[in-house]
Design a protein around this motif. Structure first.
Motif: not given
Length: 402
Positions: A84-86, A110-114, A116-121, A222-225
């Motif tokens: 899977v490529v995000i 994402f408005e603000k990328s990271s 962590a957000k990519a992995l959660q998505y 989901s705990h990653l922020d």
């Protein structure tokens, strides 16, 4: 209080601060020389584990297609893994090329990328997962290249009760900066991964080349922020007493930074993450002490260490200053030369630790010619101290070359 006494007190305090980090590094550098403990026999050669392989890719148009194409050469059964490529803010032509490959392509906005957000998505996107459950999840960076037997070898050692950090190593040495960055990573591998595992402590994670139990990762991602998700994952694993194994024989080729600007941005991200991780981990220390969670205590101590590159400049500098003040000053500013001897001892310990931690094949004369770049890079690291914001969660991207 007299001037000589004040100078002595400051000298000793500085020495204690530097000694804590230096002796920690020396101890685990020596531990890395210990023989490898007997590992459990490898599982059957018949692959049975299933893997979800995630490539978070933010503005990685120059490297992502090559990395994915290389990964798809795995000699592992194709129905036993999914890639899977995000794709986060990548060009349309890059996404078109990726869409032609046998992978799952996700394109969040994402408005603000990271990372962590990519992995959660990816984990929580219903369209991403072709099957209801996998055994393990593997995280790779967009520039990472692995051998065709990567998944086969992982399947032979993967264990539900452990996380795995593979041996990330440099795939480029374009210039002195890239070469030094590669050497630095191998020193970290010796101290924070191999040295720890040799005495039964968990390895450090490094952001890619990581393998986790799928159900554990799905429950905890989901705990990653923050912008340093690997440090958050470490803390979560160790609080739950999950061991992190260092797979030193499974390599992940990683592109090293080759410009001063990228080096500074990368180190600013790491230094900010170190401070953030320290503040987050400290509240759990009392419980870790009471329950005897040595791995968690050790990991918290790591966050308080002075970066090794800064030690390589400050320890020699303070050694020289202490020697000049105590032996060569025309004024009686220093009551005793004793602390200058302590600084020389500390400098010797640091040199020994670094030499031990550098793999033998990299201990060449070329290292010394490249080392002239180090003071300039360390100066840029020191300027980062003015920009560390413990509450900042912005992702600092480092660009890759074609």
């Amino acid at each position: 209080m007299s001037v000589p006494t004040i100078i002595s007190v400051v000298d000793i305090l500085l020495w204690i601060i530097m000694a804590a980090s230096t002796l920690y590094v020396l101890f685990f550098a020596l531990a890395s020389l210990l023989p490898k403990s007997q590992q459990p026999k490898a599982k059957s050669q018949q692959p049975t584990a299933t893997f979800l392989v995630l490539f978070p890719a933010y503005h990685e148009d120059t490297v992502i297609v090559n990395s994915v194409e290389a990964f798809l050469r795995q000699n592992y059964p194709q129905d036993q893994y999914q890639v899977v490529v995000i794709s986060d803010h990548m060009r349309e032509e890059t996404n078109t090329r990726l869409s032609a490959l046998p992978i799952t392509l996700l394109q969040p906005a994402f408005e603000k990328s990271s990372k962590a957000k990519a992995l959660q998505y990816a984990i929580h996107s219903p369209s991403a997962i072709h099957q209801p459950i996998f055994d393990y999840v593997v995280i790779l960076d967009a520039d990472n290249i692995v051998a065709p037997d990567f998944l086969t070898r992982l399947s032979q050692i993967a264990c539900k009760q452990e996380a795995i950090q593979c041996h990330r190593t440099a795939k480029n040495a374009d210039n002195d900066i890239a070469a030094l960055d590669g050497i630095s990573e191998e020193i970290n591998n010796s101290i924070f991964r191999r040295g720890h595992n040799r005495i039964g402590l968990s390895s450090a994670l490094i952001g890619s080349g990581m393998c986790f139990d799928y159900e554990w990762f799905k429950a905890n991602v989901s705990h990653l922020d923050s912008a340093v998700e690997d440090r958050e994952l470490e803390a979560l694993l160790l609080r739950q007493r999950i061991f992190i194994r260092y797979a030193e024989d499974i390599f992940v080729m990683d592109e090293k930074v080759n410009s001063s600007d990228n080096f500074q941005r990368q180190r600013l991200r790491w230094m900010t993450g170190q401070v953030q991780a320290l503040f987050r981990m400290l509240p759990y220390i009392p419980k870790a002490v009471i329950t005897g969670n040595i791995n968690y205590i050790d990991k918290t101590i790591q966050q308080a260490l002075i970066p090794r590159s800064i030690l390589l400049v400050l320890v020699p500098l303070f050694t020289l200053l202490s020697t000049l003040i105590s032996h060569l000053s025309p004024f009686t500013l220093h009551p005793s030369p004793f602390t200058s001897y302590l600084w020389w001892f500390l400098l010797a310990c640091l040199i020994i630790a670094i030499v031990i931690a550098i793999p033998s094949q990299l201990r060449t004369r070329a290292i010394f010619t490249k080392a002239i770049t180090l003071p300039r890079l360390v100066w840029r690291m020191l300027t980062n101290l003015l920009h560390i914001k413990p509450s900042n969660k912005e992702f600092l991207h480092t660009t890759h070359q074609q």
